[in-house]
Design a protein around this motif. Structure first.
Motif, PDB file in Angstrom:
ATOM      1  N   THR A 192       0.820  -1.214   0.000  1.00 25.60           N
ATOM      2  CA  THR A 192       0.000   0.000   0.000  1.00 25.60           C
ATOM      3  C   THR A 192       0.852   1.262   0.000  1.00 25.60           C
ATOM      4  N   ALA A 193       1.950   1.225   0.749  1.00 29.28           N
ATOM      5  CA  ALA A 193       2.779   2.422   0.935  1.00 29.28           C
ATOM      6  C   ALA A 193       3.499   2.794  -0.351  1.00 29.28           C
TER       7      ALA A 193
ATOM      8  N   GLN B 140      -2.929  11.025  17.609  1.00 30.17           N
ATOM      9  CA  GLN B 140      -1.602  11.623  17.749  1.00 30.17           C
ATOM     10  C   GLN B 140      -0.821  11.622  16.441  1.00 30.17           C
ATOM     11  N   ILE B 141      -1.387  10.985  15.401  1.00 30.38           N
ATOM     12  CA  ILE B 141      -0.695  10.891  14.111  1.00 30.38           C
ATOM     13  C   ILE B 141      -1.060  12.103  13.252  1.00 30.38           C
TER      14      ILE B 141
ATOM     15  N   ILE C 105      -3.037   6.762   6.818  1.00 31.34           N
ATOM     16  CA  ILE C 105      -3.634   5.808   5.874  1.00 31.34           C
ATOM     17  C   ILE C 105      -3.176   4.389   6.197  1.00 31.34           C
ATOM     18  N   LEU C 106      -1.897   4.220   6.470  1.00 28.93           N
ATOM     19  CA  LEU C 106      -1.365   2.890   6.796  1.00 28.93           C
ATOM     20  C   LEU C 106      -1.974   2.378   8.107  1.00 28.93           C
TER      21      LEU C 106
ATOM     22  N   GLY D  34     -10.948   7.007   7.291  1.00 25.81           N
ATOM     23  CA  GLY D  34     -10.195   7.880   6.400  1.00 25.81           C
ATOM     24  C   GLY D  34     -10.369   7.457   4.957  1.00 25.81           C
ATOM     25  N   VAL D  35      -9.260   7.467   4.209  1.00 25.82           N
ATOM     26  CA  VAL D  35      -9.312   7.051   2.795  1.00 25.82           C
ATOM     27  C   VAL D  35      -8.710   5.660   2.608  1.00 25.82           C
TER      28      VAL D  35
END
Length: 210
Positions: free
Chosen positions: A23-24, A93-94, A101-102, A145-146
């Motif tokens: 994914t990354a 906190q991110i 996303i990850l 999220g996405v």
């Protein structure tokens, strides 16, 4: 009603690591120096999981959900599964969008595992009653999220939104979802990483009969 709070799930961290690496687009863009750093992040995320579930068998539709085709009319189990709210504080906190996303992709995978754990319990329960379970029908799935949903969610039957909106509060009341700290607020469930679904049952066909 059956409640299991703080049950353990197989977090499948190596499998999730492989998925996140696919994914990354760029690990460094997500704030990770290498695969080891990403693996440590997944492990830290897994430590914040606080899974809980409530599920109940309903026979002869005495819950009066709806006459619509997609809602089982006879035997089914209704289920709510959550990963708890501790993980939400971790995600809050991110501030790196790619890392978020990850993280949400990993959460979907943790939810998938928790749902399969509960489904296996219901399958065992059905077998004792000489029944089989059919494919689950999703009533509520969170938007994390996405991040892309797992295949299990993408391919499952979903109740029409209007019907799901009508059915959801009834199910939560019947399941007494407060026992796992799940509540409905302005159309959204809290904790966020929560799924509600139905699993229809059917009597096993006797051998020699079609």
């Amino acid at each position: 009603m059956r409640k299991i709070k703080r049950f353990k799930i197989a977090t499948r961290q190596k499998e999730i690591l492989r998925k996140l690496l696919r994914t990354a687009e760029d690990l460094k863009q997500a704030g990770f120096e290498d695969e080891t750093a990403l693996a440590r992040f997944i492990a830290a995320l897994a430590k914040e999981l606080d899974p809980g579930t409530v599920y109940e068998f309903n026979q002869d539709a005495h819950w009066e959900l709806d006459a619509a085709t997609l809602v089982p009319k006879e035997m089914f189990s209704a289920c709510a599964v959550t990963l708890g709210d501790k993980v939400e504080r971790f995600l809050a906190q991110i501030d790196n969008p790619q890392r978020l996303i990850l993280a949400n992709t990993a959460l979907y995978e943790f939810l998938r595992t928790a749902i399969l754990f509960v489904t296996d319990l219901i399958k065992e329960q059905a077998a004792k009653e000489e029944c089989d379970i059919l494919d689950m029908q999703l009533v509520y799935v969170p938007a994390l999220g996405v991040a892309a949903e797992p295949k299990l969610f993408r391919e499952a039957v979903r109740l029409d939104k209007a019907l799901a909106d009508k059915t959801l509060p009834v199910l939560l009341e019947k399941l007494n979802s407060a026992k796992i700290d799940v509540s409905l607020q302005e159309g959204l469930l809290t904790p966020k990483a929560t799924v509600v679904f139905l699993i229809p049952w059917q009597k096993k066909k006797k051998k020699g009969k079609k």
